[in-house]
Design a protein around this motif. Sequence first.
Motif, PDB file in Angstrom:
ATOM      1  N   PRO A 193       0.827  -1.212   0.000  1.00 42.93           N
ATOM      2  CA  PRO A 193       0.000   0.000   0.000  1.00 42.93           C
ATOM      3  C   PRO A 193       0.857   1.257   0.000  1.00 42.93           C
ATOM      4  O   PRO A 193       1.954   1.292   0.570  1.00 42.93           O
ATOM      5  N   ALA A 194       0.349   2.279  -0.658  1.00 42.82           N
ATOM      6  CA  ALA A 194       1.073   3.548  -0.704  1.00 42.82           C
ATOM      7  C   ALA A 194       1.059   4.212   0.666  1.00 42.82           C
ATOM      8  O   ALA A 194       0.189   3.916   1.500  1.00 42.82           O
ATOM      9  N   PRO A 195       2.014   5.089   0.964  1.00 45.38           N
ATOM     10  CA  PRO A 195       2.004   5.804   2.251  1.00 45.38           C
ATOM     11  C   PRO A 195       0.678   6.540   2.455  1.00 45.38           C
ATOM     12  O   PRO A 195       0.197   7.241   1.565  1.00 45.38           O
ATOM     13  N   GLY A 196       0.094   6.343   3.630  1.00 43.24           N
ATOM     14  CA  GLY A 196      -1.192   6.954   3.936  1.00 43.24           C
ATOM     15  C   GLY A 196      -2.363   6.021   3.753  1.00 43.24           C
ATOM     16  O   GLY A 196      -3.482   6.325   4.188  1.00 43.24           O
ATOM     17  N   ASP A 197      -2.145   4.867   3.104  1.00 42.66           N
ATOM     18  CA  ASP A 197      -3.229   3.900   2.881  1.00 42.66           C
ATOM     19  C   ASP A 197      -3.226   2.779   3.901  1.00 42.66           C
ATOM     20  O   ASP A 197      -3.893   1.761   3.705  1.00 42.66           O
ATOM     21  N   THR A 220       8.013   3.780  10.996  1.00 38.98           N
ATOM     22  CA  THR A 220       9.393   3.557  10.559  1.00 38.98           C
ATOM     23  C   THR A 220       9.559   2.156   9.980  1.00 38.98           C
ATOM     24  O   THR A 220      10.219   1.962   8.945  1.00 38.98           O
ATOM     25  N   LEU A 221       8.942   1.165  10.631  1.00 43.10           N
ATOM     26  CA  LEU A 221       9.038  -0.207  10.143  1.00 43.10           C
ATOM     27  C   LEU A 221       8.370  -0.347   8.781  1.00 43.10           C
ATOM     28  O   LEU A 221       8.882  -1.062   7.900  1.00 43.10           O
ATOM     29  N   ARG A 222       7.248   0.340   8.571  1.00 42.09           N
ATOM     30  CA  ARG A 222       6.590   0.279   7.262  1.00 42.09           C
ATOM     31  C   ARG A 222       7.494   0.859   6.173  1.00 42.09           C
ATOM     32  O   ARG A 222       7.592   0.295   5.077  1.00 42.09           O
ATOM     33  N   GLU A 223       8.109   2.015   6.457  1.00 39.06           N
ATOM     34  CA  GLU A 223       8.995   2.612   5.457  1.00 39.06           C
ATOM     35  C   GLU A 223      10.170   1.697   5.140  1.00 39.06           C
ATOM     36  O   GLU A 223      10.579   1.559   3.978  1.00 39.06           O
TER      37      GLU A 223
END
Length: 406
Positions: free
Chosen positions: A148-152, A163-166
């Motif tokens: 998913p894109a950032p924010g979704d 941070t872990l998602r990035e």
Amino acid sequence: MRTPRFRTRLFLILAAFAFLPALVLTLAWSGMTARILPRLSSVGAWDQVAESGEAAIRAAREAPGAARTDSLLRRHEEELGESRVQARRFRFLVNRTAAVLLGLGLLVMVIISYIASRVAGHLSRQLSRPLDELVGWTERIARGEALPAPGDEQTKGAPEFGTLRERMRTMAVDLEAGRRSAIEAERLAAFRESARQVAHELKNPLTPIRFAVATLRSKVPPELRDTVEVLDAESTRLEAMAKNFAQFGRLPEGPVADVDLAELARETARATLPRSVTQEVKTDGGPFVVRGQHDALQRALTNVLLNAVDATQARGTVSLRIIGRNGMVTLAVRDDGVGIPADALARIWEPYVTTKTGGTGLGLAIVKQTVVSHGGSVEAESAPGAGTEIRLIFPAAAAATATEPA
């Protein structure tokens, strides 16, 4: 037996950490209250004082005394009786109060347990939902699907989860790039192997054919001269094709040295471009030195320039621009020819893809193979009727990697 979900286990652990201490403290407080309050009431001491006082009063009354003494004894007897009544009332209240305090303690424990369950539920959701989502991300990465894109994100969680998602997004991009590189390497290896085999199969019969054509040329009667010329032209074309296949079938080889791309571009343009084509060579920045094989780089640039000549039908303008910045050297070749359609632009680097009649489709594939083997990359920009620009990008000699091309 099925293992409970992580969220359930986390909730039970957090609730137990809050509930068990509250239960122990409540029970300990209620028991100590039931034991200490009766002792603080001093009911037993008052009973002993009353008994000893009554005995003293009886002994004093048996002996004759003054009226004042009798009055004082009566007054003391009344006070003892009143004290004993108050002490018994206090003992009754203490017994009832202990039960009330126990009930209050249980009520406080229930309230604390409820608050603890709410807090535990909130914390378990804040931890388990992002973790469940990230576990799902790992499955998507394993299947090669996009994240998913950032924010979704379905749930935010603590900042550390962001941070872990990035980091996982970065890892997914790197893994996808590595997967594509591995697939591309396997494809190119298969193409090179087939090209080597084709070149080998073509070279074996071509050598006697070329000798036979040369012999026929000197002895052929006039009526067969055209036929011999056709054989000579086609065998020459097959020989050139075999050379292309052989060149694509192996990586660039030869001595490695510092190569000035600006000088290489000027020399190759003079030798390759016909007089009917207007040529321009410009430099920007610097230095323009790369580490590699001079002959292989020159062959790659020659292929690009020949394509530019074909695109302009040998009547247009071909400009070369060498740019040296940020540890990279870019050699850009632009023509004002017919251009390349958008649907074909992405495939021009693939082997055996060509729009030329009789072409092998190996020219730009050899160019890409040569540039990549030197630690670089290729780019293309084109539009129908607006010309084409091919960019060969290399690490500068000072920034080149320690692994040199074979």
